[in-house]
Design a protein around this motif. Structure first.
Motif, PDB file in Angstrom:
ATOM      1  N   MET A   1       0.857  -1.184   0.000  1.00 38.17           N
ATOM      2  CA  MET A   1       0.000   0.000   0.000  1.00 38.17           C
ATOM      3  C   MET A   1       0.901   1.245   0.000  1.00 38.17           C
TER       4      MET A   1
ATOM      5  N   THR B   1     -11.256   0.883   3.296  1.00 39.08           N
ATOM      6  CA  THR B   1     -10.160   0.414   2.447  1.00 39.08           C
ATOM      7  C   THR B   1      -9.767  -1.014   2.803  1.00 39.08           C
TER       8      THR B   1
ATOM      9  N   SER C   1     -12.426  -3.422   1.592  1.00 34.09           N
ATOM     10  CA  SER C   1     -12.336  -3.690   0.147  1.00 34.09           C
ATOM     11  C   SER C   1     -11.213  -4.666  -0.162  1.00 34.09           C
TER      12      SER C   1
ATOM     13  N   HIS D   1      -5.566   1.118  -5.882  1.00 37.79           N
ATOM     14  CA  HIS D   1      -5.705   1.226  -4.434  1.00 37.79           C
ATOM     15  C   HIS D   1      -7.137   0.820  -4.061  1.00 37.79           C
TER      16      HIS D   1
ATOM     17  N   SER E   1      -9.306   1.839  -2.041  1.00 29.68           N
ATOM     18  CA  SER E   1     -10.099   2.831  -1.325  1.00 29.68           C
ATOM     19  C   SER E   1     -11.545   2.780  -1.810  1.00 29.68           C
TER      20      SER E   1
ATOM     21  N   SER F   1     -11.979   4.609  -5.072  1.00 30.51           N
ATOM     22  CA  SER F   1     -11.488   3.857  -6.225  1.00 30.51           C
ATOM     23  C   SER F   1     -12.418   2.710  -6.587  1.00 30.51           C
TER      24      SER F   1
END
Length: 251
Positions: free
Chosen positions: A69, A96, A99, A185, A187, A190
């Motif tokens: 990350m 995050t 996910s 990423h 997030s 995203s």
């Protein structure tokens, strides 16, 4: 192994169990000691040293896949106003981590991976992004960590800053045969964009397959050079479009 449900480190009992595992799990204890030394080095230099622990539920020194990350998020920081877990973990209580947990489960990447940050110390709110200097300084711990992972065959960069830090400062002259897989990423911002969640799951699915059983002889070997013309990497692009570093003994 990541937990059977996302955000499990928001449960105080689960967190206490994980804390007790930091020095008790054989594959994690050496990395716990290393993080402690990294914190001590940063503190002695008067630098930011809020570095989350490596999650004992991950693979530790047995890891075959390193998930990179960009920098620790607020829920890794146990000293925040809303205390985080103190771990860099897919089980953290934030969107995050959730996910990433979902993507790892979907890809079957549960037992063989280790999560880390290309900048391992806490920078502040999630809106504060790493500078070039942060990426440069973070590369040394990344390389130290990789030296402790004898089974490592793949690095997955999650997001633009992880990709930049790894490609510019971490990977050159790394000295091992390793595949790089770049993806998004995880997030919340995203993951709501079309195709990005599928791309992440596909990347993690590929990462779970050991490319070292493939032959390199059918690929064109490419060379990266520094400004003085010295070779810093020999690599090729495999059938999946991922970059594979050629081990120096193969040159």
């Amino acid at each position: 192994m990541i937990s059977t449900r996302p955000r499990s480190l928001g449960d105080a009992d689960v967190l206490q169990e994980r804390l007790a595992m930091r020095r008790a799990v054989r594959t994690i204890a050496p990395l716990t000691e290393w993080v402690d030394l990294l914190i001590a080095r940063r503190e002695s230099a008067g630098l930011g040293a809020e570095i989350p622990a490596i999650d004992p539920a991950d693979a530790g020194i047995s890891a075959r896949v390193l998930l990179l990350m960009e920098a620790p998020g607020p829920m890794t920081n146990a000293r925040n106003a809303r205390p985080g877990s103190g771990f860099i973990s897919s089980d953290n209580d934030d969107p995050t981590a959730e996910s990433l947990w979902i993507a790892r489960r979907a890809a079957g990447l549960i037992d063989n991976a280790l999560l880390w940050n290309v900048v391992p110390w806490y920078l502040g709110p999630a809106s504060k992004k790493p500078t070039v200097q942060d990426l440069r300084e973070g590369a040394q711990p990344v390389r130290e960590l990789i030296a402790m992972l004898p089974e490592l065959h793949t690095v997955v960069t999650l997001g633009l800053f992880a990709r930049r830090g790894w490609a510019r400062f971490g990977r050159p002259e790394i000295g091992i045969g390793v595949r790089t897989i770049d993806t998004w990423h995880p997030s919340a911002q995203s993951m709501i964009q079309p195709g990005k969640r599928d791309h992440l799951i596909s990347a993690l699915t590929r990462a779970n397959r050991d490319w070292r059983h493939d032959g390199a002889e059918d690929h064109e070997i490419l060379v990266d050079r520094d400004r003085a013309g010295n070779a810093v990497a020999h690599w090729y692009v495999n059938a999946d479009g991922d970059r594979v570093e050629v081990h120096p003994r193969w040159w």
